[in-house]
Design a protein around this motif. Structure first.
Motif, PDB file in Angstrom:
ATOM      1  N   THR A  40       0.806  -1.211   0.000  1.00  0.00           N
ATOM      2  CA  THR A  40       0.000   0.000   0.000  1.00  0.00           C
ATOM      3  C   THR A  40       0.844   1.267   0.000  1.00  0.00           C
ATOM      4  O   THR A  40       0.312   2.366  -0.173  1.00  0.00           O
ATOM      5  CB  THR A  40      -0.936   0.025   1.226  1.00  0.00           C
ATOM      6  N   ARG A  41       2.151   1.110   0.220  1.00  0.00           N
ATOM      7  CA  ARG A  41       3.043   2.275   0.204  1.00  0.00           C
ATOM      8  C   ARG A  41       4.441   1.819  -0.184  1.00  0.00           C
ATOM      9  O   ARG A  41       4.938   0.828   0.354  1.00  0.00           O
ATOM     10  CB  ARG A  41       3.079   2.945   1.582  1.00  0.00           C
ATOM     11  N   GLY A  42       5.055   2.512  -1.125  1.00  0.00           N
ATOM     12  CA  GLY A  42       6.393   2.152  -1.567  1.00  0.00           C
ATOM     13  C   GLY A  42       6.403   1.633  -2.990  1.00  0.00           C
ATOM     14  O   GLY A  42       5.361   1.333  -3.579  1.00  0.00           O
ATOM     15  N   GLN A  43       7.594   1.502  -3.539  1.00  0.00           N
ATOM     16  CA  GLN A  43       7.763   1.059  -4.912  1.00  0.00           C
ATOM     17  C   GLN A  43       7.607  -0.458  -5.026  1.00  0.00           C
ATOM     18  O   GLN A  43       8.141  -1.201  -4.196  1.00  0.00           O
ATOM     19  CB  GLN A  43       9.140   1.468  -5.433  1.00  0.00           C
ATOM     20  N   PRO A  44       6.913  -0.955  -6.046  1.00  0.00           N
ATOM     21  CA  PRO A  44       6.793  -2.403  -6.239  1.00  0.00           C
ATOM     22  C   PRO A  44       8.141  -3.016  -6.603  1.00  0.00           C
ATOM     23  O   PRO A  44       8.978  -2.384  -7.253  1.00  0.00           O
ATOM     24  CB  PRO A  44       5.794  -2.522  -7.393  1.00  0.00           C
ATOM     25  N   GLY A  45       8.352  -4.252  -6.161  1.00  0.00           N
ATOM     26  CA  GLY A  45       9.571  -4.968  -6.501  1.00  0.00           C
ATOM     27  C   GLY A  45      10.762  -4.638  -5.640  1.00  0.00           C
ATOM     28  O   GLY A  45      11.868  -5.166  -5.861  1.00  0.00           O
ATOM     29  N   ALA A  46      10.588  -3.797  -4.635  1.00  0.00           N
ATOM     30  CA  ALA A  46      11.678  -3.441  -3.732  1.00  0.00           C
ATOM     31  C   ALA A  46      11.097  -3.212  -2.343  1.00  0.00           C
ATOM     32  O   ALA A  46       9.876  -3.153  -2.168  1.00  0.00           O
ATOM     33  CB  ALA A  46      12.407  -2.196  -4.221  1.00  0.00           C
ATOM     34  N   MET A  47      11.969  -3.089  -1.343  1.00  0.00           N
ATOM     35  CA  MET A  47      11.500  -2.835   0.008  1.00  0.00           C
ATOM     36  C   MET A  47      12.485  -1.929   0.721  1.00  0.00           C
ATOM     37  O   MET A  47      13.690  -2.181   0.727  1.00  0.00           O
ATOM     38  CB  MET A  47      11.345  -4.145   0.804  1.00  0.00           C
ATOM     39  N   THR A  48      11.959  -0.863   1.321  1.00  0.00           N
ATOM     40  CA  THR A  48      12.760   0.040   2.129  1.00  0.00           C
ATOM     41  C   THR A  48      11.979   0.399   3.389  1.00  0.00           C
ATOM     42  O   THR A  48      10.755   0.221   3.450  1.00  0.00           O
ATOM     43  CB  THR A  48      13.105   1.336   1.367  1.00  0.00           C
ATOM     44  N   ALA A  49      12.680   0.902   4.399  1.00  0.00           N
ATOM     45  CA  ALA A  49      12.025   1.323   5.635  1.00  0.00           C
ATOM     46  C   ALA A  49      10.985   2.387   5.317  1.00  0.00           C
ATOM     47  O   ALA A  49      11.234   3.322   4.547  1.00  0.00           O
ATOM     48  CB  ALA A  49      13.055   1.857   6.616  1.00  0.00           C
ATOM     49  N   GLY A  50       9.806   2.239   5.883  1.00  0.00           N
ATOM     50  CA  GLY A  50       8.699   3.147   5.631  1.00  0.00           C
ATOM     51  C   GLY A  50       7.660   2.586   4.687  1.00  0.00           C
ATOM     52  O   GLY A  50       6.529   3.096   4.651  1.00  0.00           O
ATOM     53  N   ASP A  51       8.002   1.538   3.926  1.00  0.00           N
ATOM     54  CA  ASP A  51       7.015   0.885   3.069  1.00  0.00           C
ATOM     55  C   ASP A  51       5.929   0.246   3.940  1.00  0.00           C
ATOM     56  O   ASP A  51       6.184  -0.130   5.092  1.00  0.00           O
ATOM     57  CB  ASP A  51       7.670  -0.196   2.210  1.00  0.00           C
ATOM     58  N   GLU A  52       4.741   0.091   3.371  1.00  0.00           N
ATOM     59  CA  GLU A  52       3.638  -0.508   4.122  1.00  0.00           C
ATOM     60  C   GLU A  52       2.927  -1.569   3.294  1.00  0.00           C
ATOM     61  O   GLU A  52       2.878  -1.483   2.063  1.00  0.00           O
ATOM     62  CB  GLU A  52       2.647   0.571   4.574  1.00  0.00           C
ATOM     63  N   PHE A  53       2.391  -2.572   4.004  1.00  0.00           N
ATOM     64  CA  PHE A  53       1.634  -3.659   3.387  1.00  0.00           C
ATOM     65  C   PHE A  53       0.344  -3.874   4.161  1.00  0.00           C
ATOM     66  O   PHE A  53       0.262  -3.611   5.366  1.00  0.00           O
ATOM     67  CB  PHE A  53       2.419  -4.975   3.419  1.00  0.00           C
ATOM     68  N   LEU A  54      -0.654  -4.386   3.480  1.00  0.00           N
ATOM     69  CA  LEU A  54      -1.848  -4.915   4.122  1.00  0.00           C
ATOM     70  C   LEU A  54      -1.819  -6.416   3.891  1.00  0.00           C
ATOM     71  O   LEU A  54      -1.806  -6.867   2.740  1.00  0.00           O
ATOM     72  CB  LEU A  54      -3.115  -4.304   3.528  1.00  0.00           C
ATOM     73  N   ILE A  55      -1.787  -7.179   4.966  1.00  0.00           N
ATOM     74  CA  ILE A  55      -1.705  -8.632   4.865  1.00  0.00           C
ATOM     75  C   ILE A  55      -3.095  -9.214   5.056  1.00  0.00           C
ATOM     76  O   ILE A  55      -3.713  -9.048   6.110  1.00  0.00           O
ATOM     77  CB  ILE A  55      -0.734  -9.218   5.905  1.00  0.00           C
ATOM     78  N   ARG A  56      -3.587  -9.888   4.035  1.00  0.00           N
ATOM     79  CA  ARG A  56      -4.890 -10.539   4.107  1.00  0.00           C
ATOM     80  C   ARG A  56      -4.696 -11.973   4.557  1.00  0.00           C
ATOM     81  O   ARG A  56      -3.995 -12.750   3.915  1.00  0.00           O
ATOM     82  CB  ARG A  56      -5.556 -10.531   2.730  1.00  0.00           C
ATOM     83  N   MET A  57      -5.315 -12.332   5.689  1.00  0.00           N
ATOM     84  CA  MET A  57      -5.151 -13.669   6.251  1.00  0.00           C
ATOM     85  C   MET A  57      -6.456 -14.155   6.846  1.00  0.00           C
ATOM     86  O   MET A  57      -7.247 -13.347   7.331  1.00  0.00           O
ATOM     87  CB  MET A  57      -4.073 -13.675   7.344  1.00  0.00           C
ATOM     88  N   PRO A  58      -6.695 -15.497   6.840  1.00  0.00           N
ATOM     89  CA  PRO A  58      -7.886 -16.050   7.476  1.00  0.00           C
ATOM     90  C   PRO A  58      -7.645 -16.276   8.957  1.00  0.00           C
ATOM     91  O   PRO A  58      -7.771 -17.372   9.481  1.00  0.00           O
ATOM     92  CB  PRO A  58      -8.089 -17.375   6.734  1.00  0.00           C
ATOM     93  N   GLY A  59      -7.234 -15.268   9.669  1.00  0.00           N
ATOM     94  CA  GLY A  59      -6.930 -15.393  11.091  1.00  0.00           C
ATOM     95  C   GLY A  59      -6.752 -14.011  11.677  1.00  0.00           C
ATOM     96  O   GLY A  59      -6.938 -13.007  11.003  1.00  0.00           O
ATOM     97  N   PRO A  60      -6.369 -13.907  12.942  1.00  0.00           N
ATOM     98  CA  PRO A  60      -6.338 -12.612  13.610  1.00  0.00           C
ATOM     99  C   PRO A  60      -5.073 -11.809  13.334  1.00  0.00           C
ATOM    100  O   PRO A  60      -4.544 -11.161  14.224  1.00  0.00           O
ATOM    101  CB  PRO A  60      -6.439 -13.010  15.089  1.00  0.00           C
ATOM    102  N   TRP A  61      -4.547 -11.859  12.114  1.00  0.00           N
ATOM    103  CA  TRP A  61      -3.387 -11.032  11.759  1.00  0.00           C
ATOM    104  C   TRP A  61      -3.647 -10.290  10.463  1.00  0.00           C
ATOM    105  O   TRP A  61      -2.738  -9.818   9.821  1.00  0.00           O
ATOM    106  CB  TRP A  61      -2.125 -11.896  11.642  1.00  0.00           C
ATOM    107  N   ASP A  62      -4.929 -10.221  10.071  1.00  0.00           N
ATOM    108  CA  ASP A  62      -5.292  -9.480   8.874  1.00  0.00           C
ATOM    109  C   ASP A  62      -5.179  -7.997   9.208  1.00  0.00           C
ATOM    110  O   ASP A  62      -5.922  -7.481  10.027  1.00  0.00           O
ATOM    111  CB  ASP A  62      -6.724  -9.830   8.479  1.00  0.00           C
ATOM    112  N   GLY A  63      -4.222  -7.313   8.602  1.00  0.00           N
ATOM    113  CA  GLY A  63      -4.087  -5.913   8.945  1.00  0.00           C
ATOM    114  C   GLY A  63      -2.833  -5.293   8.387  1.00  0.00           C
ATOM    115  O   GLY A  63      -2.026  -5.933   7.710  1.00  0.00           O
TER     116      GLY A  63
END
Length: 241
Positions: free
Chosen positions: A118-141
């Motif tokens: 949801t934040r940051g350049q695709p194909g790379a990772m740096t501090a400050g990037d953000e993700f939304l993790i979709r999971m069938p459990g209590p860690w969706d977020g």
């Protein structure tokens, strides 16, 4: 300085958590089927934790009120470390971690966890990037990258996540072998998650199967073979002070 603030509870948040649980059957079926047919041994152990198990402070340059630290969680903190030793790897730690960091979905089992950037350049990772993790459990977020090195990256949970804490993924050499480890330090984000994880144990098993599968998929991407199975060690810290 670490910002400590109790997370706000609201009815909409509870509805969101119940909706997540309603998605569990498909994920449960997937992880249960995989668990029954898995031939790689899983070695589990548990012990009491101490203050040395607390996660490191969030770097100030990526810290704001959106970060949800362990202090804002409910119940005991669990430090769970999942690790595999890989023999005969054809890729170096930095190489395989660059691929994983660029697209975590390449090793995470998509049936139960999908990383949406949801934040940051695709194909790379740096501090400050953000993700939304979709999971069938209590860690969706939502999570934020708070540290990135050539051989590791660390995520912190954000407001709205059903856990409060951090998780680190890393790979390092061990002689002629490689070691991949997932180091999770977190508490339940609210009392509903605490019930599912600490009391019923259902969420705990879903989490275990997810990260065990991630370890095995990561090992396969190195070109080597897992030796000695997957090690899973849990340390429980009831008091944070």
């Amino acid at each position: 300085m670490l910002i400590r603030r109790r997370s706000r509870r609201n009815p909409a948040g509870l509805v969101h958590r119940i909706a997540i649980v309603l998605r569990w059957p498909i994920g449960l079926l997937a992880v249960s089927w995989r668990y029954m047919w898995r031939t790689t041994p899983i070695h589990r152990s548990e012990s009491d934790g101490d203050v040395h198990d607390l996660p490191p402070p969030v770097p100030p340059e990526v810290l704001d009120d959106d970060v949800q630290p362990v202090e804002d969680g409910v119940g005991p903190m669990f430090r769970r470390r999942y690790s595999v030793r890989v023999e005969g790897a054809t890729k170096r730690p930095a190489e395989v971690m660059a691929t994983f960091a660029g697209d975590p979905n390449c090793s995470a089992p998509g049936e139960v966890a999908v990383f949406l950037k949801t934040r940051g350049q695709p194909g790379a990772m740096t501090a400050g990037d953000e993700f939304l993790i979709r999971m069938p459990g209590p860690w969706d977020g939502p999570v934020r990258v708070i540290d990135r090195t050539p051989t590791s990256f660390r995520l912190a949970t954000l407001r709205g996540h059903l856990e409060a804490g951090q998780i680190e993924f890393g790979c390092c050499p061990d002689g002629d072998w490689l070691v991949f480890e997932i180091d999770s330090c977190a508490r339940s984000g609210d009392r509903f998650s605490h019930l599912l994880y600490s009391w019923l144990g259902l969420a705990k098993e879903i989490q275990l199967n997810l990260w065990v599968e991630t370890c095995l998929r990561f090992a396969a991407r190195t070109g080597g073979r897992v030796r000695g199975g997957v090690q899973v060690h849990t340390r429980r810290l009831s008091e944070l002070s």
